[in-house]
Design a protein around this motif. Structure first.
Motif, PDB file in Angstrom:
ATOM      1  N   GLN A 268       0.827  -1.211   0.000  1.00  0.00           N
ATOM      2  CA  GLN A 268       0.000   0.000   0.000  1.00  0.00           C
ATOM      3  C   GLN A 268       0.857   1.254   0.000  1.00  0.00           C
ATOM      4  O   GLN A 268       0.546   2.239  -0.684  1.00  0.00           O
ATOM      5  N   ARG A 269       1.959   1.235   0.732  1.00  0.00           N
ATOM      6  CA  ARG A 269       2.865   2.390   0.701  1.00  0.00           C
ATOM      7  C   ARG A 269       3.494   2.550  -0.688  1.00  0.00           C
ATOM      8  O   ARG A 269       3.791   3.661  -1.131  1.00  0.00           O
ATOM      9  N   GLY A 270       3.658   1.386  -1.354  1.00  0.00           N
ATOM     10  CA  GLY A 270       4.241   1.442  -2.694  1.00  0.00           C
ATOM     11  C   GLY A 270       3.346   2.123  -3.705  1.00  0.00           C
ATOM     12  O   GLY A 270       3.828   2.625  -4.736  1.00  0.00           O
ATOM     13  N   GLN A 271       2.009   2.163  -3.426  1.00  0.00           N
ATOM     14  CA  GLN A 271       1.114   2.818  -4.385  1.00  0.00           C
ATOM     15  C   GLN A 271       1.021   4.320  -4.146  1.00  0.00           C
ATOM     16  O   GLN A 271       0.429   5.048  -4.944  1.00  0.00           O
ATOM     17  N   LEU A 272       1.578   4.797  -3.035  1.00  0.00           N
ATOM     18  CA  LEU A 272       1.599   6.241  -2.793  1.00  0.00           C
ATOM     19  C   LEU A 272       2.575   6.904  -3.771  1.00  0.00           C
ATOM     20  O   LEU A 272       3.471   6.258  -4.313  1.00  0.00           O
ATOM     21  N   PRO A 273       2.416   8.172  -4.024  1.00  0.00           N
ATOM     22  CA  PRO A 273       3.260   8.853  -5.028  1.00  0.00           C
ATOM     23  C   PRO A 273       4.743   8.735  -4.712  1.00  0.00           C
ATOM     24  O   PRO A 273       5.178   9.000  -3.578  1.00  0.00           O
TER      25      PRO A 273
END
Length: 723
Positions: A479-484
């Motif tokens: 999920q953190r990987g999908q943040l900008p």
């Protein structure tokens, strides 16, 4: 040896009714008395005088010619008594077995009437004399007494009526040497006192024990032993009813049916003792539970005993109907008692065999009671009691008397039964301890098994927790990987900072920035999806992918139109556009299209507002539409148009989710309140000239202090930037 001891004790048990020998004078008293000299006359008129009877002397017949006895018939008995000693002797006439007895002595002086008496006798006149003042030979007997001179012979003419319940066993009048009897009475008082003292001690013990334990068996034992004490105390022992001659003079008082009240009390207490013993024995052996048929039979016997006892007490058996006599009632009653006692003995053996150790004492205790009742039966059917064969001196003579015999038997029964009650209490305590020990062992085993099971389950849960934690950590990384990424932020902001804190490891909040490949305006979006944790995270992926689709080719689509597209993509992505949809979820969102060249920010929001602090430190709040996106119900057609906001370089912009503003904390009259927008605006204004990372740190510290010990309610996201 133990069996021999109890059998030896039981040999002293008594009998219930008298059985008299023909020769009543002791072997040391040379008084000639023989059945051969006895003649009997049936008096049909029942009112003849001795003189009139003697006129019919030729109608006297030997007792063998009289077929049985009849309680409604008066008999005259003629017999001779002679003294071969060289000393005068006083002879006492015993009235036992007769309802009424009036003796007459016939000698050379004529006919002399003696004192009349009956089964009970009158109050003992010995009580009115002091043995320290008056010689015992001068005591007046309450029984008829006549003097028989040395070498003399007299004729006794006695008018009698048989007692219907406890009749005499022959037509011979029972004679006793008066001086010997007086001395023996002194001896008997010591023995009787010992027996009564023993019973009184047992009575006090049983009552105290019953009060302390409140155990039903102990209560019934106390009732029985109390009845036994009073029954023995009221027995016609040797020469009177002790209870009444010592304390209350009721022996001379007669009921309307001509019975002494002492006799009535004696009969009532005797039956009360028998019935309470059966009730006690039933509870001691658990007859109702273990032998229900026997319990039913004893109920019938108790009902019969109550009827018989009440009738015998109030004179119901004094009818002239010969069916209501000892033959037809006492015999069935005594046989039934014997059978019940034998049955109890068998039941106690069965209980002992089944492992109930206390039943052994009951087996021992029932033996004297059984012998006592067998003596009763012997008397009913006319057999001589075994105790009649004892010597005529000391204890032998004492035990030959049916009433002292009965007192001794009841006392022995009470003593052994006291041991039985104590044995039962100890056995029950032992069984309780054994059961408690077994339960303790079972509990310890169960605890060991439970501990092993808990350890096993704990290990399984630990492994599962590690798997879940590992999965959640992995999901958090995804999920953190999908943040900008920084590549999408570089060169677009003067200052940029975020606070992204899911309530759990993963959450439903996200912020998104369009691809940096496109030149010109770019898009910034913040979304708060339904729920938190895994469900919120899954929904955030759908929202993030939908934003990528909307702005995949270019960023020309204005924010208002983007909200409509996002609403459509979420609804169709979750199949919430179908009537059979099982979910109804969505998100709140804020979409900004930023044009750095024109210094314009275009904004449209769904329940997420935009805040701007200008260079003069004035805060401006741009409200979003009051609906959410993606739910089953389509968004309102009255969509607020996209708002164009000009800005100056260096102004502060802020977007927050409701996880920040709705978090309870602080104190307001003792009740928690939300962090709120005013507190947010104040911090933004106070620190607007600082960099965005510094402002985020101020917000984070203030928020943590405000939250205090209250639990986090929702995911928290803060996005701050300057252009």
């Amino acid at each position: 040896m133990k069996w021999f001891f109890f059998i030896a004790l039981s040999a002293f048990a008594g009998q219930a009714i008298p059985s008299f020998a023909d020769a009543a004078i002791t072997s040391t008293t040379p008084i000639i008395f023989s059945d051969k000299d006895v003649l009997v006359f049936e008096d049909a008129n029942q009112s003849s005088s001795p003189e009139e009877i003697l006129k019919n002397r030729d109608k006297f017949v030997p007792p063998q010619q009289i077929k049985g006895y009849r309680p409604d018939v008066t008999y005259w008995i003629l017999q001779k008594v002679s003294n071969s000693l060289d000393k005068d002797r006083d002879i006492q006439i015993d009235a036992s077995g007769w309802k009424d007895l009036t003796p007459h002595v016939i000698d050379e002086h004529g006919i002399r009437k003696l004192k009349s008496t009956g089964f009970v006798g009158s109050h003992n006149p010995y009580l009115n004399e002091s043995p320290y003042v008056t010689p015992i030979t001068r005591f007046e007997s309450q029984f008829p007494v006549f003097s028989l001179r040395a070498g003399a012979e007299v004729t006794l003419l006695t008018r009698v009526n048989f007692h219907p319940i406890f009749p005499a066993k022959s037509f011979s009048i029972h004679l006793i040497d008066s001086a010997t009897f007086a001395e023996f009475r002194r001896f008997s008082l010591y023995v009787e006192g010992l027996l009564l003292g023993t019973l009184l001690a047992l009575t006090i013990f049983s009552i105290f024990n019953a009060i302390q334990t409140k155990d039903r068996v102990n209560i019934y034992y106390a009732i029985w032993i109390s009845a036994a004490f009073l029954s023995v105390f009221s027995l016609n022992i040797i020469d009177g009813h002790r209870l009444f001659e010592f304390f209350i003079d009721v022996e001379s008082l007669r009921a309307p049916w001509n019975d002494s009240y002492a006799y009535i009390f004696f009969i009532a207490l005797a039956f009360a003792q028998s019935i309470s013993y059966v009730v006690f024995a039933r509870h001691y052996l658990g007859i109702k539970k273990n032998f229900p048929k026997i319990h039913f039979v004893t109920n019938l016997w108790i009902a019969y005993a109550l009827f018989y006892g009440i009738s015998a007490s109030v004179g119901g058996f004094y009818s002239h109907d010969s069916l209501l006599n000892a033959k037809y009632f006492a015999m069935p009653y005594s046989v039934a008692v014997g059978l019940i006692l034998i049955t109890f003995f068998i039941c106690s053996y069965i209980r002992y065999r089944d492992g109930y150790g206390f039943a052994l004492y009951f087996m021992f205790a029932v033996i004297p009671y059984l012998v006592f009742r067998l003596g009763f039966l012997f008397g009913i059917i006319g057999l001589s009691s075994p105790f009649q064969h004892l010597p005529d001196q000391g204890m032998g003579y004492f035990l030959k008397n049916p009433w002292t015999n009965q007192a001794f038997g009841v006392c022995m029964e009470a003593l052994i039964m006291a041991l039985a009650v104590i044995s039962r209490a100890r056995w029950l305590q032992s069984e309780l301890n054994r059961t408690a020990q077994k339960h303790t062992e079972v509990i310890e085993q169960q605890n060991l098994l439970l501990e092993a099971k808990v350890e096993e389950r704990t290990q399984e849960l630990r492994q599962k927790h590690e798997i879940v934690t590992s999965s959640m950590n992995y999901a958090s990384r995804l999920q953190r990987g999908q943040l900008p990424r920084p590549a999408r932020l570089d060169g677009r902001f003067q200052s940029f900072a975020t606070l992204w804190e899911p309530r759990d490891t993963i959450g439903g909040d996200l912020y998104w920035v369009s691809s940096s490949r496109d030149k010109g305006p770019f898009v910034l979006a913040v979304a708060d999806c339904t729920g938190h944790g895994v469900p919120g995270a899954m929904l955030s992926l759908l929202v993030s992918n939908s934003l990528e689709r909307i702005y995949a080719n270019s960023t020309v689509e204005d924010p208002g139109s983007a909200l409509k597209s996002l609403d459509h993509l979420i609804r169709t992505g979750l199949n919430q556009d179908r009537t059979d949809s099982e979910s109804d979820d969505g998100c709140d969102a804020a979409v900004l299209r930023i044009d750095p060249e024109a210094n314009i920010v275009e904004f449209a929001g769904a329940k997420i507002d935009l805040f701007r602090v200008d260079l003069a430190q004035q805060i401006h709040r741009y409200s979003a539409n009051r609906f959410s996106l993606g739910y089953k119900d389509p968004i309102s057609a009255n969509l607020r148009p996209t708002e164009r906001i000009p800005y100056a370089p260096g102004e502060l912009f802020a977007i927050v989710t409701d996880g920040l503003t709705d978090q309870p904390g602080g104190f307001n009259g003792g009740q928690p309140v939300s962090f709120g927008y005013r507190r947010l605006a104040k911090i933004l204004v106070e620190h607007s000239r600082e960099t965005c990372p510094e402002i985020v740190r101020h917000l984070q510290a203030s928020f943590a202090e405000w939250q205090g010990s209250y639990a986090r309610r929702d995911d928290v996201t803060i996005v701050l930037f300057k252009l």
